[in-house]
Design a protein around this motif. Sequence first.
Motif: not given
Length: 654
Positions: A187-188, A438, A441
């Motif tokens: 994700a990052e 989501r 994030d």
Amino acid sequence: MSNLGNFVWGIADQLRGVYRPSQYGNVILPMTILRRLDCVLEATRDEVRALAAAEARPEILDVKVRRQFGLNFYNTSDYDLARLKKDPDGLRNNLIDYISKFSANIDVFERFKFENEIATLEENNRLYIVVSQFADIDLHPDVVSNAEMGDLFEELIRKFAEASNETAGEHFTPRDAIRLAVDLVFAEDGDALTEKGVVRSVYDPTAGTGGMLSVADEHLKSRNPDARLNLYGQEINDQSYAICKSDMIAKGQDAGNIKRGDTLADDLFAGRTFDYCLSNPPYGVDWKASQDAVVSEYKHGGAYSRFPGGLPPVSDGQMLFLQHLATKMRPVEDGGGRAAIFLNGSPLFSGGAESGPSEIRRWLLENDLVEAIVALPTNMFYNTGIATYIWLLDNTKQPERVGKVQLIDGTDLYAKMRKSLGSKNRELTEAHRDTILRLHDEMADNERSKILTTDQFGYWTITVERPLRLNFACTPERIDRALASKPLKSIDPVQLLAALEAFGTETYINREAFLKALSPILGQHRVLVTTAQRKALWLALGEQDDTADICRDKSGNPEPDPALRDTENVPFPYNGNADGADGRDATIEAYFNTEVLPHAPGAWVDTAKTKVGFEIPFTRTFYKYQPPRSLEEIDADLEARIARVLQMLREVEA
């Protein structure tokens, strides 16, 4: 690709009757990888044979083959599948010769115990049929790419896992769960992973059949076809190792990057760190077999120990794998790393302050390695219906995440499966995964997501003492208790009984006054007692009494009553403490004065016994109070049910 997979699996029709469906994979999987290797080596087979004839040293031959042909494996046998077909009578021995002469890094046939299957196939007149049908499949890289071959092998693995559903969960992690873990661990690094020619490494210390590694590779390729993910894994189970390694070979990965062994006892990637780490370790499985090696590394490994936080109970090794992953992430100075691991609920809260699990949590949180924990729905895995969680670790957190941990509740995000697979009857759809991603994030703080500071998981366990207050008397019941006391057994019971009975039954509320009165009576009956026996005597003759005087030591300090001793957990943030562990004394004092002293006057904290603990109260964090139903509603419900029962009785009587 699905058609090709069905065709390959269709060869299993030849195994019907000889093998159970759950055993088909024992033949189909090794034969598929054998045919793939056979096709890959086809163009260079004669040259490699000649090279092998001139170079007897395997280590030198490895280098020459890699340098001249770009291959990281080879075979020096005179046979291939096409040639094997030409000699049906010698097929068994020739096939064994063929699989035994692969380079040392191709040990999958040994781990599949494939020679046993060859014998079974020949004894049942199936060997020639199976070999012939596989020899007719063209799995050359020009026809079936590495990506397509990987897809084919994945499909076969899934079919095999479904066919042997009763044990699949031990070594096969559901793909929907893996995809979420992979999404979170990537994700990052979204922008970096789209760069042309990017190379990353992924490591799984409990590789199983390679599902984690495969999904990670698939995910990155879908985002960036030019990217390369080097896959590394270690697995202890022979067959799972063989399947995983075969899958990696099929994908064009370096076969030497998959190793077989006990990860806890022997890290076969010692000194190596990785961009990403993934793992689904066994839950609630003891680590007795690895205990000597693990304890030795913990005590003597120093800065190189994989278990810097401590050791959990030997009955469950999950938190050893958790620490192992934390130490296998690429160092901060080299760009840092991320890890995702599936665990059950135990690592969140098991163990009291300063226990092994608590100290491991403390190490992880104080070093700010925990980025997020995601609660998954129950019944997500094949062999267990218990609650499971994904721990997401990062040693180079984004600035807004430093000093914080995100808890995400995904327990109600699932779709019911039409057909259960073992304990698995729920799955995460793409929409559910998107919802969790989501929340992660956005670092949302709502009913599904909570952002907490690392200090909020810490607490002090304080020991609260209350003064010892006893009354004393030589009643028959208490005398019997004294005679039965182990420290007083060495005293003549007749003399002791006579002395205590001579004392009378008067009750004293002051210990010193009682002992002062008792001592001359003991002397008159020639009862001599040591200091320890004297204490045992007054303890046997005393009973708790809130109206009695406080028993004090030689310095005049109150003595604690062990029966009234209690412990309290004081959260680090209590009373607005923003200094974490540094605010210990003031926070404990505020808690004690507010929460304890009003209910236990005269109590005090034994500061020498204060301990530091860490726990992650996931369930409590998301708890929603549900008020009980009103009495009127309950009465109405009962009356309705009684009326229904009465009506049923009338119908029966009628």
